[in-house]
Write a protein that holds these residues in place. Structure first.
Motif, PDB file in Angstrom:
ATOM      1  N   UNK A   1       0.827  -1.196   0.000  1.00  6.67           N
ATOM      2  CA  UNK A   1       0.000   0.000   0.000  1.00  6.67           C
ATOM      3  C   UNK A   1       0.867   1.253   0.000  1.00  6.67           C
ATOM      4  N   UNK A   2       0.476   2.258  -0.789  1.00  2.00           N
ATOM      5  CA  UNK A   2       1.205   3.536  -0.832  1.00  2.00           C
ATOM      6  C   UNK A   2       1.254   4.180   0.552  1.00  2.00           C
ATOM      7  N   UNK A   3       0.117   4.170   1.271  1.00  2.00           N
ATOM      8  CA  UNK A   3       0.051   4.829   2.570  1.00  2.00           C
ATOM      9  C   UNK A   3       0.947   4.143   3.592  1.00  2.00           C
ATOM     10  N   UNK A   4       1.265   2.872   3.355  1.00  2.00           N
ATOM     11  CA  UNK A   4       2.095   2.103   4.282  1.00  2.00           C
ATOM     12  C   UNK A   4       3.574   2.149   3.887  1.00  2.00           C
ATOM     13  N   UNK A   5       3.835   2.162   2.581  1.00  2.00           N
ATOM     14  CA  UNK A   5       5.208   2.026   2.103  1.00  2.00           C
ATOM     15  C   UNK A   5       5.790   3.318   1.541  1.00  2.00           C
ATOM     16  N   UNK A   6       4.969   4.137   0.882  1.00  2.00           N
ATOM     17  CA  UNK A   6       5.484   5.328   0.200  1.00  2.00           C
ATOM     18  C   UNK A   6       5.426   6.551   1.098  1.00  2.00           C
ATOM     19  N   UNK A   7       4.218   6.975   1.448  1.00  4.96           N
ATOM     20  CA  UNK A   7       4.056   8.154   2.303  1.00  4.96           C
ATOM     21  C   UNK A   7       2.649   8.185   2.862  1.00  4.96           C
ATOM     22  N   UNK A   8       2.531   8.658   4.099  1.00  3.41           N
ATOM     23  CA  UNK A   8       1.213   8.812   4.708  1.00  3.41           C
ATOM     24  C   UNK A   8       0.724  10.249   4.590  1.00  3.41           C
ATOM     25  N   UNK A   9       1.436  11.085   3.835  1.00  5.95           N
ATOM     26  CA  UNK A   9       1.102  12.509   3.768  1.00  5.95           C
ATOM     27  C   UNK A   9       0.812  12.947   2.332  1.00  5.95           C
ATOM     28  N   UNK A  10      -0.055  12.199   1.667  1.00  3.82           N
ATOM     29  CA  UNK A  10      -0.468  12.580   0.327  1.00  3.82           C
ATOM     30  C   UNK A  10      -1.609  13.582   0.403  1.00  3.82           C
ATOM     31  N   UNK A  11      -1.764  14.371  -0.638  1.00  7.26           N
ATOM     32  CA  UNK A  11      -2.878  15.311  -0.683  1.00  7.26           C
ATOM     33  C   UNK A  11      -4.187  14.526  -0.755  1.00  7.26           C
ATOM     34  N   UNK A  12      -5.309  15.132  -0.351  1.00  4.84           N
ATOM     35  CA  UNK A  12      -6.597  14.443  -0.453  1.00  4.84           C
ATOM     36  C   UNK A  12      -6.866  13.992  -1.885  1.00  4.84           C
ATOM     37  N   UNK A  13      -7.398  12.775  -2.048  1.00  2.23           N
ATOM     38  CA  UNK A  13      -7.629  12.199  -3.372  1.00  2.23           C
ATOM     39  C   UNK A  13      -9.061  12.505  -3.814  1.00  2.23           C
ATOM     40  N   UNK A  14      -9.219  12.960  -5.057  1.00  2.00           N
ATOM     41  CA  UNK A  14     -10.537  13.354  -5.557  1.00  2.00           C
ATOM     42  C   UNK A  14     -10.870  12.630  -6.858  1.00  2.00           C
ATOM     43  N   UNK A  15     -12.165  12.638  -7.199  1.00  2.00           N
ATOM     44  CA  UNK A  15     -12.623  12.033  -8.448  1.00  2.00           C
ATOM     45  C   UNK A  15     -11.983  12.728  -9.644  1.00  2.00           C
ATOM     46  N   UNK A  16     -11.728  14.023  -9.515  1.00  3.41           N
ATOM     47  CA  UNK A  16     -11.118  14.786 -10.608  1.00  3.41           C
ATOM     48  C   UNK A  16      -9.783  14.178 -11.017  1.00  3.41           C
ATOM     49  N   UNK A  17      -9.031  13.667 -10.051  1.00  2.00           N
ATOM     50  CA  UNK A  17      -7.734  13.069 -10.347  1.00  2.00           C
ATOM     51  C   UNK A  17      -7.884  11.836 -11.225  1.00  2.00           C
ATOM     52  N   UNK A  18      -8.920  11.052 -10.978  1.00  2.00           N
ATOM     53  CA  UNK A  18      -9.172   9.860 -11.798  1.00  2.00           C
ATOM     54  C   UNK A  18      -9.557  10.261 -13.217  1.00  2.00           C
ATOM     55  N   UNK A  19     -10.394  11.305 -13.326  1.00  2.00           N
ATOM     56  CA  UNK A  19     -10.808  11.783 -14.654  1.00  2.00           C
ATOM     57  C   UNK A  19      -9.609  12.300 -15.440  1.00  2.00           C
ATOM     58  N   UNK A  20      -8.722  13.030 -14.772  1.00  2.00           N
ATOM     59  CA  UNK A  20      -7.550  13.611 -15.442  1.00  2.00           C
ATOM     60  C   UNK A  20      -6.636  12.527 -15.999  1.00  2.00           C
ATOM     61  N   UNK A  21      -6.667  11.339 -15.368  1.00  2.00           N
ATOM     62  CA  UNK A  21      -5.795  10.244 -15.791  1.00  2.00           C
ATOM     63  C   UNK A  21      -6.506   9.246 -16.704  1.00  2.00           C
ATOM     64  N   UNK A  22      -7.688   9.659 -17.212  1.00  2.00           N
ATOM     65  CA  UNK A  22      -8.448   8.845 -18.159  1.00  2.00           C
ATOM     66  C   UNK A  22      -8.824   7.477 -17.588  1.00  2.00           C
ATOM     67  N   UNK A  23      -9.116   7.436 -16.309  1.00  2.00           N
ATOM     68  CA  UNK A  23      -9.506   6.176 -15.686  1.00  2.00           C
ATOM     69  C   UNK A  23     -11.018   6.040 -15.668  1.00  2.00           C
ATOM     70  N   UNK A  24     -11.465   4.795 -15.676  1.00  2.00           N
ATOM     71  CA  UNK A  24     -12.884   4.530 -15.577  1.00  2.00           C
ATOM     72  C   UNK A  24     -13.398   4.984 -14.217  1.00  2.00           C
ATOM     73  N   UNK A  25     -14.601   5.513 -14.181  1.00  2.00           N
ATOM     74  CA  UNK A  25     -15.202   5.924 -12.918  1.00  2.00           C
ATOM     75  C   UNK A  25     -15.981   4.772 -12.295  1.00  2.00           C
ATOM     76  N   UNK A  26     -15.482   3.586 -12.508  1.00  2.00           N
ATOM     77  CA  UNK A  26     -16.011   2.383 -11.870  1.00  2.00           C
ATOM     78  C   UNK A  26     -15.331   2.259 -10.510  1.00  2.00           C
ATOM     79  N   UNK A  27     -16.108   2.299  -9.430  1.00  2.00           N
ATOM     80  CA  UNK A  27     -15.521   2.299  -8.087  1.00  2.00           C
ATOM     81  C   UNK A  27     -14.619   1.097  -7.839  1.00  2.00           C
ATOM     82  N   UNK A  28     -14.898  -0.035  -8.487  1.00  2.00           N
ATOM     83  CA  UNK A  28     -14.070  -1.232  -8.298  1.00  2.00           C
ATOM     84  C   UNK A  28     -12.675  -1.046  -8.887  1.00  2.00           C
ATOM     85  N   UNK A  29     -12.553  -0.133  -9.851  1.00  2.00           N
ATOM     86  CA  UNK A  29     -11.273   0.080 -10.534  1.00  2.00           C
ATOM     87  C   UNK A  29     -10.422   1.158  -9.882  1.00  2.00           C
ATOM     88  N   UNK A  30     -11.049   2.129  -9.247  1.00  2.00           N
ATOM     89  CA  UNK A  30     -10.284   3.281  -8.753  1.00  2.00           C
ATOM     90  C   UNK A  30     -10.205   3.347  -7.230  1.00  2.00           C
TER      91      UNK A  30
END
Length: 306
Positions: free
Chosen positions: A199-228
């Protein structure tokens, strides 16, 4: 939309806003210049990151342990080294290291780790006795002071006053119960994400900015909750630290839906892939062409292909 998600089942009525984090304004201010003597510390029991400075009379030891004030009290932390690019903090988050840890501190930490295992079992027994709806996540005894932390999760508010009295009578020290959320639980327990990595929060950093739906849209990801969403049920942490790169890369690329004239035919941009630098365009004559992103140029509001 990326080909990998073409066959995803997307429920337009699905409410994915609950996957988002609330913006608590804790992300690093880009205008603030941090000291070049800043160090990144880690609380190993919870994988929390701390940014700290050494006092002038204490010699820094990278990879060593220090005693540092935390939000729970004085405790042992590992020095991961200098923080050249601090993320996820405000200037007020920086603390002053108390001292380097001694051999006695390290021996005490080992002894307390054994006591934590016993406390874990006792806590569960007492929770069952009082019939409380609580899931114990972790137990930690502070090295710098007489205090025990019990991290738990619950779907409801819990009246644990009687439980605390029992624990105080057994351990003869200050007891603090902390109800934590799903992200904190994942950070503490760890595990493997859908990518196969920790997990990123466990291994990379616990201080990431809040994650939003906009970030998924910007990366051309499906808005399927199972995927994101991750195993914690919230949006994937990696959406946060990859977002800046996607945003910057897309500035030099046309958006999907843009129309342009090329090779004697009107074309429409149907897919933009910043990772491969490939743009797919579809022509009125039926042609489907993949064009290298470097061939696109913008003149005013119009895009052209060189």
């Amino acid at each position: 939309m990326s080909d990998i998600f073409e066959n995803d089942i997307y429920d337009e009525n699905e409410d994915i806003s609950e996957l988002e984090d609330s913006d608590n304004g804790s992300y690093t201010s880009s205008s603030f210049v941090f000291s070049d003597t800043l160090y990144k510390l880690k609380l190993e029991y919870s994988c929390e990151g701390i940014y700290a400075e050494y006092p002038s009379d204490v010699e820094p030891v990278e990879g060593g342990y220090v005693i540092v004030p935390t939000r729970y009290g004085e405790d042992l932390a590992k020095n991961l080294g200098k923080a050249n690019h601090p993320i996820g903090i405000k200037p007020s988050d920086i603390v002053k290291i108390t001292r380097n840890a001694t051999e006695h501190d390290l021996e005490q930490a080992k002894e307390l780790a054994v006591e934590e295992e016993r406390a874990f079992k006792i806590f569960r027994e007492k929770v069952e006795l009082h019939k409380l709806d609580m899931k114990l996540i972790a137990v930690h005894f502070l090295v710098g002071e007489q205090k025990a932390l019990f991290f738990f999760s619950s779907d409801n508010r819990v009246d644990f006053r009687e439980l605390v009295k029992d624990l105080v009578s057994i351990f003869k020290m200050r007891i603090e119960l902390r109800q934590i959320g799903v992200r904190d639980e994942s950070r503490i327990t760890g595990g493997l994400g859908v990518c196969g990595r920790p997990y990123c929060c466990h291994q990379v950093s616990d201080k990431l900015r809040p994650v939003s739906i906009r970030m998924a849209k910007e990366q051309n990801l499906s808005l399927n909750s199972m995927k994101i969403s991750g195993q914690c049920g919230r949006l994937l942490c990696c959406l946060s630290y990859e977002y800046d790169w996607y945003s910057e890369a897309k500035k030099n690329l046309p958006n999907e839906g843009v129309r342009l004239f090329y090779d004697g035919t009107n074309f429409k941009v149907i897919e933009v892939n910043p990772v491969t630098s490939v743009v797919k365009i579809s022509g009125e004559d039926g042609r489907l062409i993949e064009v290298n992103a470097k061939r696109f140029s913008r003149k005013g509001n119009r895009w052209e292909i060189k």
